[in-house]
Design a protein around this motif. Sequence first.
Motif: not given
Length: 344
Positions: A178-183
């Motif tokens: 859900y979080l890694a490499s996301t905005s």
Amino acid sequence: MIKNIELIIKPRTAAVLMTYQCTAACDECCFSCSPHLTGTALTYDKIKSFLDQVSEISSVKIVVFSGGECFLDFELLKKCIQYATQLGLLTRCVSNGFWAKNLEQARKKMHTLKSVGLHEMNFSTGDSHQQFVPVDYVLNGTIASVEENLYTCIAVETNDSKTFTADDFKNHPLYMKYLASTSKEKLVKVMPATWVSFHTDNVYDFNQKYQYDPNELGCEGMFDTVSLEARGDVVGCCGLTSNDIEELHLGKMSDNKLDEMLAIHQSDFLKIWIFVDGPKQVMEQVAEWVKEEVPFYAHKCFYCAALYNNPTFLKAIQENYLTVKEDVLSRFISKSVAFNMVGE
């Protein structure tokens, strides 16, 4: 100890320790919180009175709601955040994440608090916390928090005895999905937090990067934060050992005016000295006076507690402070000017 100057430091942070009850009973909790500490919660009226007076201190920009576990009375927490927001204060919560058992529940809680003004979310986790709250819950809370565009910080218990690390949190499948490499990842900060022992029978090892930096000058926390703790005491510092230092408890919120308590707090010479040089450096000078060695502590708050709870050290300060008074007060004036400018 010595009362001789007027209030000049402008505190920037207020904190409300809403209760000492917690869903966890971590082995080294600085406030010894546990599920059994019922009846320790502040009332809305006490919190409201504190927030009213805090809002009159123009330098205070944010109020932190913590505990214990501030989410135990969610309706009270929501009401307090909404009121603080109405007063023009930013708000932050600190939680162990027990309430985020799944993403649906976590999203509902975070959306509710964001809607009444919550600005930032902090979580605590690590080996001790995870005996009571699975790290998956903290990940659920973190995901829900950043989905509401809230800056989110995760403090991970850290010393050489701990196995779960900040990297483990970031490598967790939920974080990766859900979080890694996301905005949204830019809103997340995962940081090691030095986990120290409050008991003589539990001694931890610390490698150098987790130790208190002996070159750190001063302790801004002495005057930067004013807190209301669960028994109704106003505390002039939110440090780990604040409940072990009677002199940091400034009086009952119900009996005193906040600005008057802070003025007395800032006119105490030992507190001024700690603000300027830090508790370890103060202890080193006092140890010279009494011909004793300075013990090692991994966290600066323990040097402060050791100073205040050693009658020999306090007596030596009373007898010798005039030898350092002029220098300390001169540097205090200079540091307070710089400190206040940063806060403006």
